[in-house]
Design a protein around this motif. Sequence first.
Motif, PDB file in Angstrom:
ATOM      1  N   HIS A   1      -8.253  10.685  24.269  1.00  0.00           N
ATOM      2  CA  HIS A   1      -9.517  11.334  23.960  1.00  0.00           C
ATOM      3  C   HIS A   1      -9.325  12.590  23.118  1.00  0.00           C
ATOM      4  O   HIS A   1     -10.162  12.926  22.301  1.00  0.00           O
ATOM      5  N   HIS A   2      -8.226  13.305  23.336  1.00  0.00           N
ATOM      6  CA  HIS A   2      -8.047  14.591  22.667  1.00  0.00           C
ATOM      7  C   HIS A   2      -6.675  14.671  22.008  1.00  0.00           C
ATOM      8  O   HIS A   2      -5.904  15.591  22.276  1.00  0.00           O
ATOM      9  N   GLY A   3      -6.365  13.720  21.172  1.00  0.00           N
ATOM     10  CA  GLY A   3      -5.100  13.737  20.461  1.00  0.00           C
ATOM     11  C   GLY A   3      -4.480  12.356  20.402  1.00  0.00           C
ATOM     12  O   GLY A   3      -5.093  11.362  20.799  1.00  0.00           O
ATOM     13  N   VAL A   4      -3.269  12.302  19.881  1.00  0.00           N
ATOM     14  CA  VAL A   4      -2.563  11.037  19.780  1.00  0.00           C
ATOM     15  C   VAL A   4      -1.165  11.179  20.381  1.00  0.00           C
ATOM     16  O   VAL A   4      -0.587  12.268  20.429  1.00  0.00           O
ATOM     17  N   VAL A   5      -0.631  10.065  20.835  1.00  0.00           N
ATOM     18  CA  VAL A   5       0.740  10.020  21.339  1.00  0.00           C
ATOM     19  C   VAL A   5       1.696  10.228  20.162  1.00  0.00           C
ATOM     20  O   VAL A   5       1.472   9.703  19.076  1.00  0.00           O
ATOM     21  N   HIS A   6       2.746  10.992  20.383  1.00  0.00           N
ATOM     22  CA  HIS A   6       3.697  11.214  19.288  1.00  0.00           C
ATOM     23  C   HIS A   6       5.125  11.264  19.824  1.00  0.00           C
ATOM     24  O   HIS A   6       5.358  11.489  21.012  1.00  0.00           O
ATOM     25  N   TRP A   7       6.069  11.035  18.908  1.00  0.00           N
ATOM     26  CA  TRP A   7       7.484  11.091  19.260  1.00  0.00           C
ATOM     27  C   TRP A   7       7.949  12.538  19.279  1.00  0.00           C
ATOM     28  O   TRP A   7       7.673  13.298  18.355  1.00  0.00           O
ATOM     29  N   ARG A   8       8.690  12.915  20.305  1.00  0.00           N
ATOM     30  CA  ARG A   8       9.450  14.161  20.276  1.00  0.00           C
ATOM     31  C   ARG A   8      10.883  13.878  19.838  1.00  0.00           C
ATOM     32  O   ARG A   8      11.499  14.706  19.175  1.00  0.00           O
ATOM     33  N   VAL A   9      11.389  12.727  20.232  1.00  0.00           N
ATOM     34  CA  VAL A   9      12.678  12.251  19.735  1.00  0.00           C
ATOM     35  C   VAL A   9      12.491  10.777  19.402  1.00  0.00           C
ATOM     36  O   VAL A   9      12.161   9.971  20.272  1.00  0.00           O
ATOM     37  N   LYS A  10      12.672  10.409  18.154  1.00  0.00           N
ATOM     38  CA  LYS A  10      12.431   9.037  17.718  1.00  0.00           C
ATOM     39  C   LYS A  10      13.583   8.111  18.117  1.00  0.00           C
ATOM     40  O   LYS A  10      14.737   8.551  18.230  1.00  0.00           O
ATOM     41  N   PRO A  11      13.293   6.818  18.303  1.00  0.00           N
ATOM     42  CA  PRO A  11      14.333   5.870  18.720  1.00  0.00           C
ATOM     43  C   PRO A  11      15.466   5.703  17.710  1.00  0.00           C
ATOM     44  O   PRO A  11      16.557   5.283  18.089  1.00  0.00           O
ATOM     45  N   ASP A  12      15.207   6.022  16.435  1.00  0.00           N
ATOM     46  CA  ASP A  12      16.271   5.826  15.457  1.00  0.00           C
ATOM     47  C   ASP A  12      17.410   6.834  15.638  1.00  0.00           C
ATOM     48  O   ASP A  12      18.476   6.682  15.048  1.00  0.00           O
ATOM     49  N   VAL A  13      17.201   7.864  16.475  1.00  0.00           N
ATOM     50  CA  VAL A  13      18.300   8.779  16.805  1.00  0.00           C
ATOM     51  C   VAL A  13      19.439   8.004  17.463  1.00  0.00           C
ATOM     52  O   VAL A  13      20.613   8.312  17.274  1.00  0.00           O
ATOM     53  N   TRP A  14      19.074   6.976  18.221  1.00  0.00           N
ATOM     54  CA  TRP A  14      20.051   6.099  18.878  1.00  0.00           C
ATOM     55  C   TRP A  14      20.219   4.787  18.123  1.00  0.00           C
ATOM     56  O   TRP A  14      20.759   3.835  18.665  1.00  0.00           O
ATOM     57  N   GLY A  15      19.723   4.707  16.900  1.00  0.00           N
ATOM     58  CA  GLY A  15      19.789   3.449  16.174  1.00  0.00           C
ATOM     59  C   GLY A  15      18.998   2.355  16.867  1.00  0.00           C
ATOM     60  O   GLY A  15      19.339   1.184  16.766  1.00  0.00           O
ATOM     61  N   TRP A  16      17.932   2.759  17.582  1.00  0.00           N
ATOM     62  CA  TRP A  16      17.059   1.846  18.313  1.00  0.00           C
ATOM     63  C   TRP A  16      17.762   1.183  19.495  1.00  0.00           C
ATOM     64  O   TRP A  16      17.249   0.230  20.069  1.00  0.00           O
ATOM     65  N   ASN A  17      18.933   1.670  19.870  1.00  0.00           N
ATOM     66  CA  ASN A  17      19.588   1.215  21.093  1.00  0.00           C
ATOM     67  C   ASN A  17      19.252   2.194  22.204  1.00  0.00           C
ATOM     68  O   ASN A  17      19.593   3.376  22.128  1.00  0.00           O
ATOM     69  N   LEU A  18      18.574   1.731  23.223  1.00  0.00           N
ATOM     70  CA  LEU A  18      18.141   2.609  24.291  1.00  0.00           C
ATOM     71  C   LEU A  18      19.332   3.090  25.122  1.00  0.00           C
ATOM     72  O   LEU A  18      20.260   2.322  25.387  1.00  0.00           O
ATOM     73  N   PRO A  19      19.324   4.339  25.557  1.00  0.00           N
ATOM     74  CA  PRO A  19      20.440   4.857  26.359  1.00  0.00           C
ATOM     75  C   PRO A  19      20.459   4.223  27.742  1.00  0.00           C
ATOM     76  O   PRO A  19      19.415   3.828  28.280  1.00  0.00           O
ATOM     77  N   PRO A  20      21.630   4.103  28.356  1.00  0.00           N
ATOM     78  CA  PRO A  20      21.707   3.594  29.728  1.00  0.00           C
ATOM     79  C   PRO A  20      20.881   4.468  30.666  1.00  0.00           C
ATOM     80  O   PRO A  20      20.904   5.693  30.582  1.00  0.00           O
ATOM     81  N   ALA A  21      20.172   3.832  31.570  1.00  0.00           N
ATOM     82  CA  ALA A  21      19.289   4.568  32.473  1.00  0.00           C
ATOM     83  C   ALA A  21      20.018   5.640  33.277  1.00  0.00           C
ATOM     84  O   ALA A  21      19.511   6.765  33.424  1.00  0.00           O
ATOM     85  N   PRO A  22      21.223   5.361  33.850  1.00  0.00           N
ATOM     86  CA  PRO A  22      21.872   6.387  34.672  1.00  0.00           C
ATOM     87  C   PRO A  22      22.139   7.693  33.936  1.00  0.00           C
ATOM     88  O   PRO A  22      22.101   8.770  34.549  1.00  0.00           O
ATOM     89  N   VAL A  23      22.414   7.619  32.635  1.00  0.00           N
ATOM     90  CA  VAL A  23      22.690   8.835  31.865  1.00  0.00           C
ATOM     91  C   VAL A  23      21.467   9.749  31.859  1.00  0.00           C
ATOM     92  O   VAL A  23      21.559  10.958  32.131  1.00  0.00           O
ATOM     93  N   VAL A  24      20.304   9.170  31.579  1.00  0.00           N
ATOM     94  CA  VAL A  24      19.076   9.970  31.525  1.00  0.00           C
ATOM     95  C   VAL A  24      18.608  10.341  32.929  1.00  0.00           C
ATOM     96  O   VAL A  24      18.109  11.445  33.160  1.00  0.00           O
ATOM     97  N   HIS A  25      18.789   9.429  33.886  1.00  0.00           N
ATOM     98  CA  HIS A  25      18.427   9.748  35.266  1.00  0.00           C
ATOM     99  C   HIS A  25      19.170  11.001  35.741  1.00  0.00           C
ATOM    100  O   HIS A  25      18.574  11.888  36.374  1.00  0.00           O
ATOM    101  N   ASP A  26      20.467  11.071  35.453  1.00  0.00           N
ATOM    102  CA  ASP A  26      21.269  12.209  35.902  1.00  0.00           C
ATOM    103  C   ASP A  26      20.749  13.520  35.300  1.00  0.00           C
ATOM    104  O   ASP A  26      20.676  14.549  35.982  1.00  0.00           O
TER     105      ASP A  26
END
Length: 216
Positions: free
Chosen positions: A164-189
């Motif tokens: 309603h009041h803006g748009v979703v935007h990237w703070r860090v784009k996926p191409d930083v990782w070459g579109w390979n998502l990081p393993p969940a445990p790394v970000v969880h930690d």
Amino acid sequence: MVDTEWPNSWRAAFRIELRAEAIGLAWRGWPVVPGTYPDADTTVGTPYTETLWTRPAPAHSDWQSRIGAHPQQVAAWWTGRPYSVLVATGTLVDAIEVDDHLGRRAAMLLRGTGRPAPIVAMPNGRWLFLVASADHLPRELDEAETVEWHGEGSWIPLPPTPFHHGVVHWRVKPDVWGWNLPPAPVVHDVLVRALNDVSAPRTDVPQVVPVESSAA
């Protein structure tokens, strides 16, 4: 609302951008599904669109059967309607949704690792940290009231989806990782560390020591 107040030329350009983003994600194998949008004037066969619109939800009741559609089918869905861009979670991608305070702290810690995860910011002040799908969330995150795990059976909005009041935007784009998502445990930690940091009492606040007055 974002889209309804724009001139027709801007609205058309925005619809084209939404469609292009959806097609691009589908070509990369991301499970894209059409989402509701603020100026929708009719329901399209799903209970999600019959409630007050606050944030995007799947636009079709059979959205789970649409996961993995060919990019050509995705292009056809977005022809004529400015659907929000949603990605189903639990197969390829998961997301951990947090509040602004925790999001900023976690983003700073991730930058320190030199390998930041893709991060999405929503106009409602919530952040999404994207990771490869996992089968659980650490207990500390699971029990935190400000944290929501988007895994199997859920979805997340991706840019440039409108609120309603803006748009979703990237703070860090996926191409930083070459579109390979990081393993969940790394970000969880990192999120657990950030959660402990923001929950810890401050020790850097100077204490005021009363000064005793001398006797006259």
